[in-house]
Enzyme design. Structure first.
Site, mmCIF file in Angstrom:
data_model
loop_
_atom_site.group_PDB
_atom_site.id
_atom_site.type_symbol
_atom_site.label_atom_id
_atom_site.label_comp_id
_atom_site.label_asym_id
_atom_site.label_seq_id
_atom_site.Cartn_x
_atom_site.Cartn_y
_atom_site.Cartn_z
ATOM 1 N N GLY A 166 0.814 -1.210 0.000
ATOM 2 C CA GLY A 166 0.000 0.000 0.000
ATOM 3 C C GLY A 166 0.843 1.253 0.000
ATOM 4 O O GLY A 166 2.038 1.203 -0.324
ATOM 5 N N ALA A 167 0.232 2.396 0.369
ATOM 6 C CA ALA A 167 0.860 3.710 0.201
ATOM 7 C C ALA A 167 1.345 3.807 -1.243
ATOM 8 O O ALA A 167 2.504 4.094 -1.522
ATOM 9 C CB ALA A 167 1.993 3.936 1.210
ATOM 10 N N HIS A 194 4.199 1.586 -8.129
ATOM 11 C CA HIS A 194 3.169 0.545 -8.087
ATOM 12 C C HIS A 194 2.239 0.650 -9.306
ATOM 13 O O HIS A 194 1.861 -0.354 -9.902
ATOM 14 C CB HIS A 194 2.316 0.679 -6.826
ATOM 15 N N SER A 229 7.399 4.313 -1.006
ATOM 16 C CA SER A 229 6.428 4.755 0.006
ATOM 17 C C SER A 229 7.155 5.423 1.156
ATOM 18 O O SER A 229 6.615 6.302 1.829
ATOM 19 C CB SER A 229 5.623 3.565 0.523
HETATM 20 P P1 AMP Z 1 6.150 -2.297 -1.776
HETATM 21 O O1 AMP Z 1 4.747 -1.787 -1.636
HETATM 22 O O2 AMP Z 1 7.185 -1.284 -1.454
HETATM 23 O O3 AMP Z 1 6.342 -3.620 -1.107
HETATM 24 O O4 AMP Z 1 6.344 -2.574 -3.334
HETATM 25 C C1 AMP Z 1 5.468 -3.410 -4.044
HETATM 26 C C2 AMP Z 1 6.019 -3.705 -5.410
HETATM 27 O O5 AMP Z 1 6.177 -2.479 -6.134
HETATM 28 C C3 AMP Z 1 7.387 -4.373 -5.376
HETATM 29 O O6 AMP Z 1 7.459 -5.333 -6.421
HETATM 30 C C4 AMP Z 1 8.315 -3.226 -5.609
HETATM 31 O O7 AMP Z 1 9.555 -3.608 -6.170
HETATM 32 C C5 AMP Z 1 7.521 -2.391 -6.588
HETATM 33 N N1 AMP Z 1 7.998 -1.003 -6.558
HETATM 34 C C6 AMP Z 1 8.034 -0.169 -5.503
HETATM 35 N N2 AMP Z 1 8.592 1.016 -5.838
HETATM 36 C C7 AMP Z 1 8.939 0.914 -7.145
HETATM 37 C C8 AMP Z 1 9.578 1.790 -8.085
HETATM 38 N N3 AMP Z 1 9.976 3.011 -7.754
HETATM 39 N N4 AMP Z 1 9.759 1.339 -9.341
HETATM 40 C C9 AMP Z 1 9.376 0.090 -9.703
HETATM 41 N N5 AMP Z 1 8.770 -0.773 -8.863
HETATM 42 C C10 AMP Z 1 8.563 -0.375 -7.614
#
Ligand code: AMP
Length: 284
Positions: free
Chosen positions: A33-34, A39, A189
């Protein structure tokens, strides 16, 4: 496309997931989330390539150590659902901790081994066990054909690929390049925690990676030196590691390494831990 459905329990998920059969291949995007443009890009790619898209939003306590930011991790539910809707997500799975872990902490977990104890794992020794355990559960629950992961979390991506391969999980893993702000900062996030001053400091991560990329033709040591020089110029930044590794094994590349490598950096700006990375091609 129809209304986006939101499932909060396993029973609601099973029902809503069942309703997606016959729609073609199903893609899943797993998140905490966030949600931001990083995402959104994963969801967008899934929307383009798949017949149906499932997103999961779950702040997984198992991947946080005591003293980390589990309690203050942002949870803007309405904005997150609006972003999912905008990106054409068909089904959002947003379970409670009790729903995901009927017994907490779970007795049986997925252990990443040595690949999970280097880099991020050195600073966060139980992190990837928590990640792999929840990713495997979410793969079982959402039954995707394809799971989309961001290159932003390069070690997580490598470990998920390894798990899927070694445990014969019938899911294809697809990587999505890092989404950045205009100033070069990788979207995260956790960027919301940064003061303007800390954000300035944090920009040294992407700047260091670009410096490393610029020195690529001169080889491994030049890449590391160029990146290190940029980080040294920002003394307020607490650098955790700067490493040039083989993207499959996450071990440091030797001087003789040819081809794909990954330059990774982690540092703290104030109390906020930031990570970033870039692919590098050596010796070709
Ligand atoms: P998180 O919510 O931070 O666990 O991220 C969820 C998914 O989104 C994961 O596969 C992350 O690698 C991807 N993600 C988060 N930030 C980015 C970004 N800046 N660029 C590409 N993918 C991202």
């Amino acid at each position: 496309m129809g209304e986006m459905r939101v499932a909060r329990t396993l029973a609601e998920l099973a029902d809503a997931r069942g309703a997606l059969t016959g729609r073609g291949p199903v893609g899943v995007v797993m998140t905490m989330g966030a949600l931001h443009e990083g995402h959104a890009t994963l969801m967008h790619q899934a929307r383009r390539e798949m017949g149906a898209v499932v997103a999961t939003i779950f702040v997984n306590p198992l991947q946080f150590a005591p003293g980390e930011d589990l309690d203050r991790y942002p949870r803007p539910v309405d904005a997150d659902l609006a972003l999912c809707e905008r990106e054409g997500v068909d089904l959002v799975f947003m379970p409670s901790v009790e729903e995901m872990y009927p017994s907490y902490p779970p007795v049986v977990r997925v252990t990443p081994g040595a690949m999970g104890t280097v880099l991020e794992g050195a600073a966060r020794p139980t992190h990837f066990e928590g990640v792999l355990t929840v990713v495997l559960k979410l793969m079982h629950l959402t039954q995707p054909d394809v799971a989309y992961f961001g290159q932003k979390d390069a070690q997580q991506l490598a470990l998920v690929r390894r798990m899927v391969w070694e445990l014969d999980v019938p899911v294809e893993v697809r990587a999505v390049p890092i989404v950045r702000d205009e100033d070069g900062m990788a979207r995260s996030s956790r960027n919301a925690y940064l003061s303007p001053r800390e954000r300035e400091q944090g920009l040294a991560l992407s700047r260091a990676l670009r410096a490393g990329l610029g020195a690529m033709a001169a080889g491994r040591d030049a890449v590391l030196q160029a990146a290190r020089a940029v980080l040294d110029d920002e003394p307020a930044l607490q650098v955790d590691y700067l490493a040039l590794v083989d993207p499959r094994t996450l071990t440091d590349v030797g001087w003789e390494h040819h081809g794909e490598a990954l330059l990774l950096v982690a540092a703290r700006a104030g109390t906020t831990r930031l990570i970033d990375n870039t692919p590098i091609v050596l010796g070709v």
